[in-house]
Design an enzyme around this catalytic site. Structure first.
Site, short mmCIF file in Angstrom:
data_model
loop_
_atom_site.label_atom_id
_atom_site.label_comp_id
_atom_site.label_asym_id
_atom_site.label_seq_id
_atom_site.Cartn_x
_atom_site.Cartn_y
_atom_site.Cartn_z
N ASP A 66 56.59 44.80 45.46
CA ASP A 66 55.74 45.42 44.69
C ASP A 66 56.14 45.39 43.08
OD1 ASP A 66 54.49 47.71 43.32
OD2 ASP A 66 54.66 48.98 45.14
N SER B 59 42.19 43.90 30.49
CA SER B 59 40.86 44.11 30.70
C SER B 59 40.22 44.35 29.37
CB SER B 59 41.00 45.45 31.73
OG SER B 59 39.51 45.88 31.66
N TYR C 37 42.49 54.00 33.34
CA TYR C 37 42.62 52.59 33.17
C TYR C 37 42.67 52.29 31.76
CZ TYR C 37 41.36 48.00 34.68
OH TYR C 37 41.28 46.32 34.77
N THR D 194 35.34 39.42 42.09
CA THR D 194 36.37 39.22 43.18
C THR D 194 35.78 39.82 44.38
OG1 THR D 194 37.39 41.06 42.54
CG2 THR D 194 38.05 39.13 41.52
N LYS E 196 45.30 49.99 30.17
CA LYS E 196 45.15 48.74 29.55
C LYS E 196 45.28 48.34 28.17
CE LYS E 196 44.48 46.65 33.57
NZ LYS E 196 45.57 45.38 33.87
N ILE F 227 41.89 37.34 40.74
CA ILE F 227 42.00 36.81 39.46
C ILE F 227 43.64 35.98 39.62
CG2 ILE F 227 42.61 36.98 37.12
CD1 ILE F 227 40.22 39.05 36.94
#
Length: 254
Positions: free
Chosen positions: A63, A142, A155, A190, A159, A19
């Site tokens: 990073d 997301s 996750y 992806t 998010k 992305i």
């Protein structure tokens, strides 16, 4: 339409693949100067070469969850671009995290790799946007920052936190000419997503299920996310800030 981002200068974290690279490509096609960053230098070299020599793209490995790396990359981007008015953060990490058997270390890994880039990119870059008198910060979140999902406590938590940070940062910067928004994609095919699916017992069945989980029964396309990012970076979005915009085929409204 072309030239919507003429004169814009964009630093894209997570810009080597997926992305992030799609957003960089879409912005470049609309006239923006681009500087890419991600962890792996060979990946960045290949990505930058893909833009051609007529409008060179800069890059630096780092990073995005480490303050010193982000500070260094920001300074290198400023030198290459001659200023900065657009920041894209598309760096993160996911994984299966059921509540009852996820280790604190795995939970912390997912939190750090999602929330720290969303904080550090703007933390070290936003003042340069303020100095420029205008700017746009775009964080790739997301659809799971808008809804919950079983076995994704890490996750979903990261998010949802990302979207909350975007709203807060937007208020911090609204009177300074800088807008902050999140893009919340659904399943996008992806290379990394397809690699993860390929490890399943029945990859084709899993892939089809992921496509059909959206109300519009297909996967999202990279160019669709890139187009939304172009809009948010452009002057056409001058009155848009603090938003977590779903591009998920209707998944989050079910």
């Amino acid at each position: 339409m072309t030239g919507r981002l003429d004169g814009k200068r964009a630093l894209v974290y997570g810009g080597g693949t997926g992305i992030g690279l799609a957003i960089a490509d879409a912005m470049h096609a609309e006239g923006a100067a681009i500087f890419l960053s991600s962890r792996r230098e060979p990946v960045l070299q290949e990505a930058a070469a893909g833009f051609g020599i007529s409008s060179p793209v800069g890059y630096a490995a780092g990073d995005a969850s480490i303050p010193a790396d982000v500070e260094r990359v920001t300074e290198l981007a400023l030198r290459f671009l001659g200023g900065l008015d657009t920041i894209v953060v598309s760096a993160g990490a996911g994984g299966r995290t059921p509540l009852l058997d996820t280790s604190p270390e795995e939970f912390q890994r997912i939190i750090n790799n999602n929330l720290m880039p969303a904080f550090l990119g703007p933390r070290y870059g936003a003042r340069h946007l303020v100095e420029a008198g205008q700017g746009s910060i775009i964080v790739v979140s997301s659809m799971l920052g808008l809804v919950g999902l079983a076995e994704r406590v890490g996750y979903c938590g990261a998010k949802h936190g990302t979207n909350g940070m975007v709203k807060s940062m937007a208020l911090d910067l609204a009177d300074k000419g800088v807008r902050v928004n999140a893009i919340c994609p659904g399943f996008i095919e992806t290379a990394l997503a397809l690699e993860v699916v390929s490890q399943e017992a029945d990859p084709e069945a899993v892939l089809e299920a992921k496509r059909r989980m959206h109300a519009i029964p297909r996967a999202g396309r990279l160019e669709e996310v890139g187009e939304l990012a172009v809009y948010l970076a452009s002057d056409a979005a001058a009155f848009v800030t603090g938003q977590a915009i779903a591009i998920d085929g209707g998944y989050s409204v079910r």
